[in-house]
Motif scaffolding. Structure first.
Motif, PDB file in Angstrom:
ATOM      1  N   MET A   1     -22.824  -4.924 -10.503  1.00 11.21           N
ATOM      2  CA  MET A   1     -23.077  -6.281 -10.993  1.00 11.21           C
ATOM      3  C   MET A   1     -21.766  -7.052 -10.999  1.00 11.21           C
ATOM      4  N   SER A   2     -21.696  -8.155 -10.343  1.00  8.21           N
ATOM      5  CA  SER A   2     -20.459  -8.924 -10.239  1.00  8.21           C
ATOM      6  C   SER A   2     -20.537 -10.177 -11.085  1.00  8.21           C
ATOM      7  N   THR A   3     -19.343 -10.757 -11.337  1.00  9.86           N
ATOM      8  CA  THR A   3     -19.295 -11.969 -12.166  1.00  9.86           C
ATOM      9  C   THR A   3     -19.905 -13.159 -11.459  1.00  9.86           C
ATOM     10  N   GLY A   4     -20.072 -13.055 -10.133  1.00 10.73           N
ATOM     11  CA  GLY A   4     -20.631 -14.177  -9.398  1.00 10.73           C
ATOM     12  C   GLY A   4     -22.128 -14.243  -9.475  1.00 10.73           C
ATOM     13  N   THR A   5     -22.769 -13.176  -9.995  1.00 14.98           N
ATOM     14  CA  THR A   5     -24.217 -13.137 -10.085  1.00 14.98           C
ATOM     15  C   THR A   5     -24.692 -13.878 -11.331  1.00 14.98           C
ATOM     16  N   ALA A   6     -25.636 -14.792 -11.167  1.00 16.18           N
ATOM     17  CA  ALA A   6     -26.182 -15.513 -12.316  1.00 16.18           C
ATOM     18  C   ALA A   6     -27.051 -14.563 -13.129  1.00 16.18           C
ATOM     19  N   LEU A   7     -26.754 -14.446 -14.395  1.00 16.58           N
ATOM     20  CA  LEU A   7     -27.492 -13.524 -15.256  1.00 16.58           C
ATOM     21  C   LEU A   7     -28.578 -14.261 -16.022  1.00 16.58           C
ATOM     22  N   SER A   8     -29.739 -13.640 -16.131  1.00 12.96           N
ATOM     23  CA  SER A   8     -30.807 -14.191 -16.958  1.00 12.96           C
ATOM     24  C   SER A   8     -30.482 -13.939 -18.421  1.00 12.96           C
TER      25      SER A   8
ATOM     26  N   SER B   1     -17.503 -11.927 -19.979  1.00 14.84           N
ATOM     27  CA  SER B   1     -18.167 -13.224 -19.948  1.00 14.84           C
ATOM     28  C   SER B   1     -19.319 -13.281 -20.940  1.00 14.84           C
ATOM     29  N   VAL B   2     -20.125 -12.222 -20.993  1.00 16.28           N
ATOM     30  CA  VAL B   2     -21.264 -12.165 -21.918  1.00 16.28           C
ATOM     31  C   VAL B   2     -20.786 -12.172 -23.362  1.00 16.28           C
ATOM     32  N   LEU B   3     -19.739 -11.395 -23.634  1.00 13.63           N
ATOM     33  CA  LEU B   3     -19.217 -11.332 -25.005  1.00 13.63           C
ATOM     34  C   LEU B   3     -18.651 -12.684 -25.441  1.00 13.63           C
ATOM     35  N   LEU B   4     -17.944 -13.365 -24.521  1.00 11.34           N
ATOM     36  CA  LEU B   4     -17.392 -14.677 -24.865  1.00 11.34           C
ATOM     37  C   LEU B   4     -18.505 -15.690 -25.124  1.00 11.34           C
ATOM     38  N   GLU B   5     -19.561 -15.631 -24.319  1.00 12.58           N
ATOM     39  CA  GLU B   5     -20.687 -16.538 -24.526  1.00 12.58           C
ATOM     40  C   GLU B   5     -21.347 -16.283 -25.869  1.00 12.58           C
ATOM     41  N   PHE B   6     -21.490 -14.994 -26.223  1.00 13.93           N
ATOM     42  CA  PHE B   6     -22.087 -14.639 -27.512  1.00 13.93           C
ATOM     43  C   PHE B   6     -21.202 -15.120 -28.656  1.00 13.93           C
TER      44      PHE B   6
ATOM     45  N   ALA C   1     -32.864  -0.219 -16.446  1.00 15.66           N
ATOM     46  CA  ALA C   1     -32.711  -0.514 -15.018  1.00 15.66           C
ATOM     47  C   ALA C   1     -31.312  -1.016 -14.662  1.00 15.66           C
ATOM     48  N   MET C   2     -30.462  -1.248 -15.655  1.00 19.45           N
ATOM     49  CA  MET C   2     -29.174  -1.882 -15.402  1.00 19.45           C
ATOM     50  C   MET C   2     -28.176  -0.886 -14.816  1.00 19.45           C
ATOM     51  N   ASP C   3     -27.430  -1.345 -13.813  1.00 20.90           N
ATOM     52  CA  ASP C   3     -26.370  -0.520 -13.243  1.00 20.90           C
ATOM     53  C   ASP C   3     -25.064  -0.799 -13.987  1.00 20.90           C
ATOM     54  N   VAL C   4     -23.969  -0.333 -13.446  1.00 27.75           N
ATOM     55  CA  VAL C   4     -22.676  -0.513 -14.102  1.00 27.75           C
ATOM     56  C   VAL C   4     -22.229  -1.964 -13.976  1.00 27.75           C
ATOM     57  N   ALA C   5     -21.844  -2.558 -15.084  1.00 27.87           N
ATOM     58  CA  ALA C   5     -21.371  -3.946 -15.087  1.00 27.87           C
ATOM     59  C   ALA C   5     -19.857  -3.958 -15.049  1.00 27.87           C
ATOM     60  N   ASP C   6     -19.306  -4.848 -14.250  1.00 26.02           N
ATOM     61  CA  ASP C   6     -17.845  -4.907 -14.178  1.00 26.02           C
ATOM     62  C   ASP C   6     -17.274  -5.560 -15.427  1.00 26.02           C
ATOM     63  N   GLU C   7     -15.969  -5.401 -15.586  1.00 25.00           N
ATOM     64  CA  GLU C   7     -15.309  -5.866 -16.806  1.00 25.00           C
ATOM     65  C   GLU C   7     -15.448  -7.380 -16.973  1.00 25.00           C
ATOM     66  N   GLY C   8     -15.363  -8.124 -15.856  1.00 26.94           N
ATOM     67  CA  GLY C   8     -15.469  -9.573 -15.942  1.00 26.94           C
ATOM     68  C   GLY C   8     -16.813 -10.018 -16.465  1.00 26.94           C
ATOM     69  N   THR C   9     -17.890  -9.361 -16.027  1.00 29.94           N
ATOM     70  CA  THR C   9     -19.234  -9.710 -16.492  1.00 29.94           C
ATOM     71  C   THR C   9     -19.381  -9.393 -17.972  1.00 29.94           C
TER      72      THR C   9
END
Length: 337
Positions: free
Chosen positions: A1-8, A57-62, A46-54
């Motif tokens: 999973m890359s930071t460029g992928t739009a997450l739902s 990003s999620v933690l900062l948004e939260f 179903a989730m694979d390994v998420a990179d550090e940037g992703t």
């Protein structure tokens, strides 16, 4: 999973739960509906390994959302509307319509905005059942003020009707609202049956009343329905409420209670209750009582409840005689020390 992928939103929530870990995510899951839990867990599985940037990003948004929630601590219809609009839900318009109707048509909603001092003279000439119905929809503070100003006979009648009231039909609510509409803002009808009255709101009202009002209400209900009065007293003070008594009061209680009955009442009691009792006894008496509790062995729950009831009755008797004073939330008694 890359930071460029739009997450739902669902995937972000799942990623956040993964980073929280099983222990910290458990309370979150307990607050969700089963279908929400299932959707989240399917995403987690179903989730694979998420990179550090992703992850970052999620933690900062939260974190930004948490900060915003601290600033915006007020709710309201406009906030709910904004949330639904931003959610872009396909049924947002229909949901807002139903929500607006429900808020506008809440039974006696306008009365909650009226000063209690104005409500009392407005209601005191109404039928006792009407007063009880209205009090059930007021805040406990408003209802306590109104109830305390009624005559003794009327106050007892209203309190009894409030305690035994369970459900009422929309037609009854509508008729009462129409009757009151001449003096107050228009109020809509309830679409469904609404729960009103019962012991809990009456306990809230009594706990915010002056002590002489409380005693008058309890005596009035006792005269009409002794069993109901006992249920009401049990709701007002339970054995576990001993932890809320001050130490001096507990010591007075311990001087009057039967030791064997107290030992039985303490069987299986919460640690805070036991500590409150033992802490207000001499070291020797506490050790003796603790030993008596331990040697009891297994006892029936009914026996324990009976012993606790006896202790509570003793506490209420001490309060009635004026030997102790039990402070309740919002009560109107002033103490001089």
């Amino acid at each position: 999973m890359s930071t460029g992928t739009a997450l739902s939103g669902l995937r972000k929530a799942a990623l956040l739960l993964i980073q929280l870990g099983p222990d910290q995510s458990a309370p979150v899951l307990r607050s969700l509906r089963p279908e929400e839990i299932e959707a989240l867990m399917a995403e987690v599985a179903a989730m694979d390994v998420a990179d550090e940037g992703t992850r970052e990003s999620v933690l900062l948004e939260f974190e930004d959302m948490v900060r915003a929630s601290r600033v915006r601590n007020r709710g309201g219809f406009d906030v709910a509307e904004e949330m639904l609009v931003k959610a872009e839900h396909e049924q947002s318009r229909e949901i807002l319509g139903r929500l607006s109707t429900a808020i506008t048509h809440a039974p006696f909603a306008t009365l909650r905005q009226v000063d209690a001092g104005l409500l009392r003279p407005f209601l005191e000439d109404e039928h006792p059942q009407t007063i009880a119905l209205v009090l059930a929809h007021l805040t406990s503070e408003q209802a306590a003020f109104v109830l305390s100003g009624l005559g003794d006979a009327l106050r007892s009648d209203v309190a009894h009707r409030l305690a035994v009231m369970d459900r009422t039909t929309p037609e009854v609510v509508r008729v009462v609202e129409q009757h009151l509409r001449a003096s107050l803002a228009a109020m809509g009808d309830a679409r469904d049956q609404v729960s009103v009255g019962g012991l809990d709101p009456l306990v809230g009202i009594i706990s915010r009343s002056q002590r002489d009002t409380e005693r008058a209400i309890l005596q009035g209900i006792e005269d009409r329905d002794p069993a109901l009065a006992e249920d009401l007293r049990a709701k007002m003070f339970a054995f576990s409420d001993i932890v809320d008594l001050d130490d001096r009061t507990v010591q007075v209680v311990l001087r009057t209670v039967d030791t064997k009955e107290l030992a039985l009442a303490l069987k299986g009691a919460a640690p805070a209750v036991r500590d409150k009792v033992f802490r207000n006894m001499s070291e020797r008496s506490a050790a003796s009582l603790q030993e008596e509790v331990e040697v009891l062995g297994p006892v029936r729950t009914a026996q324990v409840e009976e012993a606790r009831s006896a202790v509570v009755k003793g506490i209420r008797a001490l309060e009635d005689s004026g030997d102790i004073i039990i402070s309740r939330a919002g009560g109107g008694d002033d103490l001089v020390t």
